[in-house]
Design an enzyme around this catalytic site. Structure first.
Site, PDB file in Angstrom:
ATOM      1  N   ASP A 161       0.856  -1.192   0.000  1.00 24.27           N
ATOM      2  CA  ASP A 161       0.000   0.000   0.000  1.00 24.27           C
ATOM      3  C   ASP A 161       0.900   1.253   0.000  1.00 24.27           C
ATOM      4  O   ASP A 161       2.098   1.186   0.259  1.00 24.27           O
ATOM      5  CB  ASP A 161      -0.957  -0.012   1.199  1.00 24.27           C
ATOM      6  CG  ASP A 161      -2.189   0.865   0.938  1.00 24.27           C
ATOM      7  OD1 ASP A 161      -2.161   1.699   0.024  1.00 24.27           O
ATOM      8  OD2 ASP A 161      -3.189   0.722   1.673  1.00 24.27           O
ATOM      9  N   GLU A 208     -10.232   7.164   4.221  1.00 27.62           N
ATOM     10  CA  GLU A 208      -9.317   6.598   5.210  1.00 27.62           C
ATOM     11  C   GLU A 208      -8.632   7.685   6.034  1.00 27.62           C
ATOM     12  O   GLU A 208      -8.459   8.801   5.578  1.00 27.62           O
ATOM     13  CB  GLU A 208      -8.252   5.760   4.486  1.00 27.62           C
ATOM     14  CG  GLU A 208      -7.622   6.495   3.320  1.00 27.62           C
ATOM     15  CD  GLU A 208      -6.432   5.807   2.710  1.00 27.62           C
ATOM     16  OE1 GLU A 208      -5.763   5.055   3.405  1.00 27.62           O
ATOM     17  OE2 GLU A 208      -6.154   6.049   1.521  1.00 27.62           O
TER      18      GLU A 208
HETATM   19  C1  BGC Z   1      -5.129   3.190   0.389  1.00 28.76           C
HETATM   20  C2  BGC Z   1      -5.382   2.195  -0.710  1.00 28.76           C
HETATM   21  C3  BGC Z   1      -5.214   2.845  -2.052  1.00 28.76           C
HETATM   22  C4  BGC Z   1      -3.870   3.513  -2.135  1.00 28.76           C
HETATM   23  C5  BGC Z   1      -3.615   4.207  -3.457  1.00 28.76           C
HETATM   24  C6  BGC Z   1      -3.862   3.960   0.187  1.00 28.76           C
HETATM   25  O1  BGC Z   1      -3.743   5.001   1.091  1.00 28.76           O
HETATM   26  O2  BGC Z   1      -5.104   2.512   1.623  1.00 28.76           O
HETATM   27  O3  BGC Z   1      -6.671   1.646  -0.582  1.00 28.76           O
HETATM   28  O4  BGC Z   1      -5.385   1.877  -3.050  1.00 28.76           O
HETATM   29  O5  BGC Z   1      -3.752   4.469  -1.116  1.00 28.76           O
HETATM   30  O6  BGC Z   1      -4.342   5.367  -3.556  1.00 28.76           O
HETATM   31  C1  BGC Z   2      -3.061   9.992  -1.808  1.00 27.93           C
HETATM   32  C2  BGC Z   2      -3.826   8.738  -1.583  1.00 27.93           C
HETATM   33  C3  BGC Z   2      -3.160   7.999  -0.518  1.00 27.93           C
HETATM   34  C4  BGC Z   2      -3.001   8.857   0.711  1.00 27.93           C
HETATM   35  C5  BGC Z   2      -2.298   8.110   1.797  1.00 27.93           C
HETATM   36  C6  BGC Z   2      -2.983  10.769  -0.539  1.00 27.93           C
HETATM   37  O1  BGC Z   2      -2.269  11.953  -0.752  1.00 27.93           O
HETATM   38  O2  BGC Z   2      -3.678  10.734  -2.784  1.00 27.93           O
HETATM   39  O3  BGC Z   2      -3.895   7.943  -2.719  1.00 27.93           O
HETATM   40  O4  BGC Z   2      -3.913   6.864  -0.230  1.00 27.93           O
HETATM   41  O5  BGC Z   2      -2.331  10.034   0.420  1.00 27.93           O
HETATM   42  O6  BGC Z   2      -1.748   8.933   2.755  1.00 27.93           O
END
Ligand code: BGC
Ligand code: BGC
Length: 739
Positions: free
Chosen positions: A317, A513
């Site tokens: 990830d 998230e």
């Molecule tokens: C998320 C994933 C996602 C990845 C790419 C991560 O922060 O946990 O679900 O696929 O970012 O954007």
């Molecule tokens: C990105 C996401 C990633 C996240 C994790 C964001 O800046 O765009 O894809 O999952 O950071 O910290």
């Protein structure tokens, strides 16, 4: 093979290889513009689409330098790739768009142009290995303005309709392929056990069975065979494993459960995705009893690749590897730990130079064995070949009009209405009469951003007109017999007693998230409570449409409401909500999550003995009856109920020309095993003697049946057999069948 483009202007990859080789020799830039000689012939075996993928991979691997191989294991965020020529210079194998990565102007055309430009750069290396581009198309091609935004997974779970989920997966794949992109980081097969978790809406449901049944989404995205049709897109089962089982529902937290519970609750959807041939698996940031997934050789190599027989590749990830030691910034040790645990491709995503330097150092020092590097490359390249990327590396522009097409919007609307869950309907308040005088209020009544939620035109999503679509209010107006009898005020101001009903569209504003966790209260916000209070004061009966990513703590307000419908996060097609409110379609959705009586009940799940406000599976029809259980349909898994086994093969000793191995058979089901059969592809190896099993060899496969003394295996227990063989064992993935 993937017929990605029928365009006659398409340049075959072989030409790129030749151009690049020439350019390299003459010292010119490797990023050659396309030229189109009429009949290019495959000069090298790996470029011959007529050869089996396995042979092409072997041929290509033999030609690759160590730098080529390390580059394949590297995935970089598009916006971090500066200059773009680094893609070729560092032999980078994969590019992604993170949640906030975009193009300007944001439309399908620009995305496709961006893809093609990057791909042309990637092809400008001596071996012209195409890059694979990944993106989070988690509820539609949600980074692209104008794409169809489907309801989030929690709503798909409410439909209890795996065939519908498969159709949605297909439509999303068509939109993704229409922008050239090859790979989506979906579906989340998370089993969300605690609704405090900010990713609850990414889960199809709280029981292992529901996400398992919705793994049909994988087949929708990839098609029956990966690369078998122009819209085939590589799917990702994520986040392996236990992301939805963390203590307190903390994002990226720690799942403190027994291994038996991890296997019983969180593993089944991944097992099903592997059975369906999912091409990639993304690891979870979370830990299992203190051990991060990204560092767990047991979970990644032994269980996923061994027991489950996953032959695709494992991607880490976003920045997860560089967080392994709890600090940002890569260290060689973090990289060695995760690659040796079984990570095949690292989502770096920014500092690729440092990453590659450290990776090279670990390999050079022998801390990452070369066979591991080759295995990772074999897995990644196999998917690239299967997708047809070597033959058709550029966007198939005939698919671009699929983005946001009327057909897909109709499917999204159908999905919205199938996912509405009617929770309360006193006195047959619903359906609304089409000629009724209605007052509509609430912060999510006229807001595409709110009804779409997180991962929509941005990582966390946002309120407002973020993309094209139909708001719930627009859907209501379009369905009412006379739209002028529908009055709207966001805050409920101006309502009087003259209305038949007040429809309050309230709930959560977008989050994703990290930002979406709710460790405290889980109720409605102040604005919603005030709007509801105004409506209540008018004496008009209130119908609540809850737009939210999870069940909310609403027990205190529920007595004030005549009707309550959970709309989840419906996406761009708000008309589907109106379809049900006015009774053009009766509600059939059922709860994919137990609905808490109060936030203090979290976690609350089916069968845990707690008393929910509405139980898992609950949902009314307009006759005030519960929605009947849908016809269970044919069981996708033909093994007898509860009898499930898994097998793992371990080479215990090897010598030139021979090896000894042990195979462990585990009862991973819920009923005792009375017999088992394990089979695997010998891959050219032979078996000279085998003990504690009955061997048959046919068609290059070994099949081992239990003996009279080791067929019975209790739930959770294991048995084993062993053998000595000739040749090398390779990395066989044995399959176990119960009975
Ligand atoms: C998320 C994933 C996602 C990845 C790419 C991560 O922060 O946990 O679900 O696929 O970012 O954007
Ligand atoms: C990105 C996401 C990633 C996240 C994790 C964001 O800046 O765009 O894809 O999952 O950071 O910290």
């Amino acid at each position: 093979m993937r017929p990605r483009s029928t365009s006659p202007t398409r340049r075959p990859a072989i030409v790129a290889a030749l151009c690049a080789a020439v350019l390299t020799v003459t010292g010119l830039s490797a990023a050659a513009p396309p030229s189109d000689p009429p009949h290019a012939v495959a000069a090298l075996p790996y470029q011959d689409a007529g050869l089996p993928v396995q042979d092409r991979v072997a041929d290509l691997l033999a030609r690759m330098t160590l730098d080529d191989k390390l580059g394949q294991m590297t995935q970089v965020e598009k916006d971090a790739l500066l200059p773009q020529s680094d893609l070729a210079a560092y032999r980078i194998g994969s590019v992604l768009s993170g949640g906030d990565s975009t193009v300007s102007p944001n439309n399908a055309q620009t995305w496709a142009d961006t893809y093609d430009s990057l791909q042309r750069t990637a092809l400008g290396t001596p071996l012209a290995i195409p890059m694979i581009y990944g993106i989070d198309a988690v509820h539609g091609h949600n980074a692209v303005r104008g794409a169809t935004i489907f309801p989030h997974n929690i709503a798909l779970g409410a439909t209890r309709d795996p065939a519908l989920a498969q159709r949605v997966g297909r439509a999303v794949a068509e939109e993704v392929a229409g922008t050239g992109i090859d790979w989506s980081f979906a579906p989340c097969l998370c089993v969300a056990r605690n609704d405090r978790w900010g990713r609850t809406y990414e889960s199809f449901g709280e029981t292992p069975e529901l996400p398992t049944s919705m793994a049909t989404f994988v087949t929708g995205m990839q098609g029956q065979t990966l690369g078998g049709d122009p819209a085939s897109v590589l799917a990702t089962a994520k986040h392996y494993i236990g992301d939805g089982g963390t203590t307190g529902g903390v994002d990226q937290g720690n799942s403190e459960v027994s291994e038996a519970e991890l296997r019983a609750v969180h593993l089944p959807p991944f097992k099903e995705a592997v059975r369906r041939g999912v091409g990639s698996v993304m690891l979870s940031y979370s830990s299992f009893n203190g051990v991060r997934s990204h560092a767990s050789k047991y979970l990644v190599t032994d269980v996923l690749k061994g027991e489950l027989g996953f032959t695709g590749f494992v991607v880490s990830d976003w920045a997860a590897v560089d967080q392994l030691d709890g600090q940002t910034g890569f260290t060689g040790a973090e990289i060695a730990t995760s690659v040796n645990a079984g990570v095949d491709m690292v989502m770096v995503p920014h500092d690729y130079r440092k990453f590659l330097t450290l990776l090279r150092g670990e390999v050079g020092a022998g801390r990452i064995p070369l066979p591991r590097v080759d295995d990772a490359n074999r897995r990644i390249l196999t998917k690239k070949f299967q997708l047809g990327l070597f033959e058709r590396p550029l966007t198939n522009r005939s698919l671009t009009p699929a983005v946001g097409s009327a057909e897909h919007r109709a499917l999204a609307r159908e999905t919205v209405r199938a996912s509405q869950v009617l929770l309360k309907n006193d006195g047959g308040m619903l359906p609304l009469g089409k000629s009724a005088k209605l007052f509509v209020a609430g912060k999510s009544a006229d807001d595409i951003g709110n009804q779409s939620g997180g991962w929509t035109l941005g990582w966390q999503g946002r309120s407002g007109p973020v993309t094209e679509g139909t708001t719930v209010l627009q859907g209501i107006r379009a369905t009412a017999a006379d739209p002028s009898r529908v009055t709207y005020d966001r805050y409920g101001n101006g309502i009087d007693g003259s209305y038949t009903a007040a429809v309050a569209v309230v709930g959560e504003t977008p989050y994703a998230e990290m930002h979406g966790d709710r460790p405290g209260g889980m109720g409605l916000d102040q604005e919603d409570l005030q709007t509801l209070a105004r409506l209540k004061a008018s004496g008009v009966p209130v119908v609540v449409v809850l737009v939210a990513g999870r069940p909310l703590d609403i027990a205190a307000q529920l007595p004030d409401w005549k009707a309550l419908m959970a709309a989840w996060l419906p996406g761009s097609e708000g008309r589907g909500v109106a379809d049900v409110l006015f009774g053009d379609h009766a509600p059939t959705g059922r709860l994919p999550m137990s609905w808490m009586r109060s936030a203090s009940q979290q976690p609350i799940n089916d069968g845990d003995g707690k008393s929910p406000l509405f139980p898992y599976g609950f949902g009314l029809t307009f006759t005030s009856n519960p929605v009947p259980d849908p016809d269970p349909g044919p069981d996708p898994d033909p093994t007898p109920a509860g009898k499930v086994c898994t097998a793992a093969l371990r080479v215990v000793n090897s010598w030139p020309g021979g090896h000894q191995a042990e195979v462990t058979v585990r009862n991973s089901g819920t009923a005792p095993l009375t017999g088992w059969t394990v089979d695997w592809d010998l891959g050219g190896a032979t078996i000279s003697s085998l003990w504690k099993g009955v061997l048959t060899v046919a068609g290059g496969r070994a099949t081992v049946r239990n003996t009279a003394s080791n067929g019975a295996v209790a739930v959770g227990a294991t048995t084993s057999f062993g053998f000595t063989g000739g040749g090398t064992a390779g990395a066989p993935a044995p399959r176990c069948t119960a009975g």
